[in-house]
Design an enzyme around this catalytic site. Structure first.
Site, PDB file in Angstrom:
ATOM      1  N   GLU A   1      10.162 -14.347  13.497  1.00 54.90           N
ATOM      2  CA  GLU A   1      10.987 -15.531  13.248  1.00 54.90           C
ATOM      3  C   GLU A   1      12.245 -15.141  12.465  1.00 54.90           C
ATOM      4  O   GLU A   1      13.334 -15.635  12.748  1.00 54.90           O
ATOM      5  CB  GLU A   1      10.191 -16.589  12.469  1.00 54.90           C
ATOM      6  CG  GLU A   1       8.920 -17.019  13.145  1.00 54.90           C
ATOM      7  CD  GLU A   1       7.689 -16.192  12.774  1.00 54.90           C
ATOM      8  OE1 GLU A   1       6.581 -16.664  13.030  1.00 54.90           O
ATOM      9  OE2 GLU A   1       7.846 -15.076  12.216  1.00 54.90           O
TER      10      GLU A   1
ATOM     11  N   CYS B   1       4.590 -17.174   8.643  1.00 52.46           N
ATOM     12  CA  CYS B   1       3.966 -16.855   7.356  1.00 52.46           C
ATOM     13  C   CYS B   1       4.407 -17.827   6.264  1.00 52.46           C
ATOM     14  O   CYS B   1       5.533 -18.320   6.263  1.00 52.46           O
ATOM     15  CB  CYS B   1       4.268 -15.414   6.955  1.00 52.46           C
ATOM     16  SG  CYS B   1       6.002 -15.043   6.647  1.00 52.46           S
TER      17      CYS B   1
END
Length: 148
Positions: free
Chosen positions: A54, A80
């Protein structure tokens, strides 16, 4: 149908990651509301051993792009919520970019981070989180060595 297409692509990108015994292989795609791909990335892209998918994808977007608030981040693994290698986890990077929709295939297991809850961080920040578990096997495939 679009969610399945883009999430399948994110899972394919995960397979491009250099293997690691200390991190998951993840792929991510940022897609505007009109279906335009804004960026893509994968873990350890560009030889950076700690870059997350990401993070890699968002780094390729223009932070001032007015399409980001309406965009969706497709990630093969739940973004995360905590990380040791960078100051900001991916859930925070997504929220800071203004993105308010995330589609993922697989919730992060406790392999490296206990009680990982990126989806909770995203939801608490006002993002819609969609999990499409039918893509979980594809997301897990490049990480098989970490799950056995």
């Amino acid at each position: 149908a679009a969610d399945h297409h883009w999430l399948a692509l994110a899972c394919e990108l995960a397979a491009q990651c250099p293997a690691s015994d200390t991190a998951f292989s993840v792929g991510a795609v940022v897609v505007a509301a009109d279906g335009t791909e804004l960026a893509r990335g994968h873990s350890r892209e560009g030889g950076d051993p700690v870059v997350h998918a990401e993070e890699a994808a968002l780094a390729k977007t223009d932070p001032a792009d007015p399409r980001l608030p309406g965009a969706t981040v497709y990630s093969s693994l739940e973004p995360c919520a905590r990380r040791a290698s960078r100051p900001a986890p991916c859930a925070r990077l997504i929220l800071d970019a203004g993105v308010r929709r995330v589609v993922t295939a697989w919730r992060e297991p406790d392999t490296f981070v206990a009680a990982a809850d990126g989806g909770g961080v995203l939801a608490d920040g006002g993002a819609q989180v969609v999990v499409l578990p039918e893509h979980e096997d594809a997301a897990k495939a490049p990480n098989h060595h970490l799950l056995t």
